[in-house]
Each structure stands twice: as C-alpha cells, then as structure tokens.
Design an enzyme around this catalytic site. Sequence first.
Site: not given
Ligand code: M6R
Length: 614
Positions: A2, A27, A75, A101-102, A488, A491, A507, A609
């Site tokens: 958010c 966000r 979000w 937000n939260g 990558k 997502e 394994h 993000k």
């Molecule tokens: O802001 P942060 O580095 O703490 O975020 C951690 C993860 O949420 C972040 O790296 C996420 O996995 C990315 N979307 C990966 O591309």
Amino acid sequence: MCGIVGYVGPQQAEGVVIEGLRRMEYRGYDSAGVALVHDGEIAWDKRAGKLANLDKSLGDQPLPKATTGLGHTRWATHGAPNDVNAHPHLGATGRVALVHNGIIENFAPLRAELERAGHELRSETDTEIAAHLVEAAVTEGHSLTEAMRQVCRRLDGAFTLVAIDAHDPDRVVAARRNSPLVVGVGEGENFVASDVAAFIEHTRDALELGQDQVVTITREGVEVVDFDGNPAEGKPYHVDWDLSAAEKGGYDWFMRKEIHEQPNAIADSMLGRHDEQGALQLDELRISEDELRGVDKIIIVGCGTAFYAGLVAKYAIEHWTRIPCEVELSHEFRYRDPILTRDTLVVAISQSGETADTLMAIRHAREQRAKVLAICNTNGSTIPRESDAVIYTHAGPEIGVASTKGFMTQLVACYLLGLYLAQVRGTRWGDEIAAVVRELEQMPGHVQSLLDRGDEVLALAENLADARSVLFLGRHAGFPVALEGALKLKELAYIHAEGFAAGELKHGPIALVEKDVPVFCIVPPQGRDFLHDKMVSGIQEVRARGARTIVLAEEGDDDVAPYADVMVRLPKVPTLLQPMVAVVPLQLFACELATRMGHDVDQPRNLAKSVTVE
Ligand code: M6R
C-alpha cells in the site's frame, strides 16, 4: 505494501496526490483512491484495479478543486480488491476520510463495538473502523490530531494512517506504528507519504518519524507528538536522488532500467569504502573494531531476493573470516528460538528497509542482546533505524517489483562486510583483501559487457517462449543464483521455475526433467576444478534425459561447450564474485520472457514491492 500520500499547500491537491500515487503504485495496485477537503465536505473517488481506472473515473467525473487531500494505492489484506474495499474510507457521516497501510489486528472487537453503537460499516476492511473511530472523536470536539492519537492507542498491529477532516480544511494528520511514513518538508506546503518518491518532485527535504508518532502537517509547518501527546521530533534528512531516478528514462519498464543501472549502482556502492591500497573503510558501521573481533557467530536474515544475497554472503564471509555464518528466512527466524548472545552479529538484508518479517526478526535479535547490522537501500527506513549499524547500498530507488540492482548492491555490501571483518580480525592478508577489492572495482565493466550482449538473451526468450517449466542449476555460490533466477521467472512470467543445487538433482528433482525442459546451468569458474567438473557431470545428467541446456560459463571454458544447447559466456571473475555476473543474463531473461508474454513486468500479479505486513 500500500502506498499512501497526504498533501496540504497551495497546489491543486488532486494532481499532487495522483502523481504521488503514480510513483508509489509499485507498493500495491489492487485499487486506488483519493479524497479532498472542499467547501466543508469530503469529495472522493476510489476504484478497484490499477491507478489508470481511477484516472479514467476522475477524467469522466472530475472532483472539485481543493488544496488539501490524501490518496491510497492498495495491496489487499482484509477484503477483496473491489471499489467498496478500496481506500479512502469515510466515517459514519462522511466528515473524516482515512487511508491505511498495514493490518489492524484487533479490528474484530472494535468493529463489533462500533456496530453495537449503531455504526453501519460498508466494507470488509480493518481500515474502516479507524475512519469511524477518528470521526467519532472529532465529532465529540477533539482536534484531528488528538482524535488520531486517541484512536492509535486503541489499535494493535501495524499501521500507517492518514486522515483529513472536512471541518478542518488546512490540516492532514498521519500516524505510524511498525509501518513506513515519511514527511516531505516544502516551502508553504508539506507532504506525508509511505515513500519519498511520492513527493520527490516537490521537495528533497524529508523527516524520518519514530515509532508510535503522530504528525500534523499544515501549510505553515510540521508538528510531531507521540501517542501519549508528548512533543517529539522527526529526524531531518536530504534525499540524495532526484526525480529522474524515479522515472523510466526512456525504458519500457523500471525493471529494465534498473538492470541497466547496475554498473553505476555497483560503482556507487563501492565509493569511498576503501583507500588507494585497497584497505576497507566502513566509516558508517557504528560497531567498534573490538566488538567485531568478539563476534563468534553471524546470522543473516532476509526474505526473497535479499535471502538469496545472504546465501551468497555465507560462502564469502565464512571463507574470508572463518566465522560460522547461518542464513535464515526472516519469518522463520524468531519462531525457532534461535541461539543468540552478545557476540552474535545478526545481519539483516532488506532493499526497502520496511519488510515486516525482517523488522520483527531484528527486534527479536536485539531483545536477546545480539548486535544487528542492516544492509539496506532506503535512507530513513525502519530497519536501519532500529539496527546498531548499517551499510547503505546506494543503488538509488528500486521501483520494479522484481529486485535487480537491489540484489546486486546487496552482494557488494556483503562482500565489503566480509572483507572488512577479515581485515579487522586479521584472517586475510592486506594484499589478499586488496586483490578482491580490485576485482570488485572491475565489476561495473563486466556487468556492462553482459548488458551490451543483451540481444543474445532476447533471442533465448523468443526460443523458450512456450516453456511451461524452467529449471536452474548451480553449485556453491552459483546455487543462490539458481534460486534467484527461478524467483525472477516465477514472479514475472508466472511459470513453474525451480532452482536446485546441482548435487541434489539425483536425490529427487531429476524426475522433473523431460524432453525439451529448459535447464539453466551456472558453471563455476574452471579454476575451481573439482566444483567445475561436478557441475559438468550434472549438466550431462540432465542432457541425457532430454533437457535443453542453457549453460552460463566463463569465457574460454570449452569443456562444457559439447553439453550446451545454448552457451552464455560470462566474464572471468573469481568464484565467490561470480554471482554478480551470472545473475545478469537471468534477470534479462525473466524481463524479456515476461514482456513477450504480455505481462506487466513492473507490477506482477498479487505482489507488492515492499511487504510491510507479516
Ligand atoms: O525490501 P526487501 O529487500 O526486504 O524485500 C525482500 C523481498 O520481499 C524481495 O526481495 C522480493 O523477493 C522481490 N520481489 C524479489 O524480486
């Protein structure tokens, strides 16, 4: 998670708020909304879906002109992403508008209390109760600031709230607990937002707020109090990047721009951190050399990409310092009751500095008296503020949801930390440290050379456009790179992608390999002959079962060529630093494939993000 923004000043608030939301849409993009104070009333609009839907609606039915307002991009947590659950939420009579937000954890009893008192709640959100409670308090005669303070004291959980009152047209009030909020200090105008990007166009002077604080902005100034009403002060800072950094600069995606910014980001992260002889100087560290000499265990915590940077760091730090180093997902860390002492150094890696899981992990570590060092890209964010020490990564704002330059500069910071510890503890000779520093200084050029050959990856994405499953194999420091390559792709392309340690294949995972499954294989430099040979065996094993192999190997490595359907050449670098070059083609591949598939690369589905809820 958010994005929220509030504005008061001489400009048209709608324009300022919508532009702010545009810069914070990364966000969250489940819905967007805006509310303005106009002529003793709240004028508002909110729409499910991306900001474009709100834009269209405002174009069809413009809101009246106003100079005080707030906005939100969501979000979703409580309630589906529809128009009703979109923020802002209004109080019972529509006098107060509020965004959040939260997560308000005790929203159920508060909702029941409001319903018993005859309030009719329209949405399924936890937020709406805060709007009703704040409005009830201002209706009783409290100022908006006082009302916000009283309500915040009744809330549990994580929240940033921003509110406006139709009867108090020149004031915006915001509050924070465990959730980001910064103040933008302008001339005759002021801003509140989740992120400085929202107001960078108007001012680069910001105020960092502490935990459990309420801030009131008017045209004339900014006032901060704590939840008990005691005067408090924000910590001023100047944002060291400008509007151009928050724009796409001619690229189709922020992600592509950020991939191409990596050479500069690496150079900036190295700047001023060693002398001409290659000796490390981490002046900002704030942990004494004596304390560093006493460290007997390192635990690195992070989530997603940051966790993978931590996995790479383990190989380097243990090798250079001989300090035992564990790496753990932040959200698992505190629940297993980890063994922490005064001599444990917990390293928290977070691009945003706001990831709730990592924040809770460091709080737990500090309660147990461990020292916490943050590796972070965001000045003024909560994780560095609550840590004993910080290494900033200086990558500039990362806006694409998929982390790229964030990861790259986290690697740089981890290497610098490892080398610094080795220097302080004397576990590596000065010339050895200087040699690695020289290699790091070459990295911008190496990464640039890979970017210059980006067309090879474009062709690869075209050839693999129909793949439904993609596997990634690596060994040693290449294993986290395999995990990062798979993340990558998951997502951005929404296809099955998995990273494996190559030795683990036999394994179980090798059962996934069938004819034509693409397998990316990250081959260690030839200098590590035992590792290299084992990796070549792994490649042969998957090829024997029909896999299409895309082999990432250093220049001049001809041993692997016979087993590669496609070769991607990497610059020659030391094994421990190879992740910095090996990850680049994988970032480009995910970006190209997702673009080809018609996905929104910067705003992949279901993601945000900055993950500010646990
Ligand atoms: O802001 P942060 O580095 O703490 O975020 C951690 C993860 O949420 C972040 O790296 C996420 O996995 C990315 N979307 C990966 O591309």
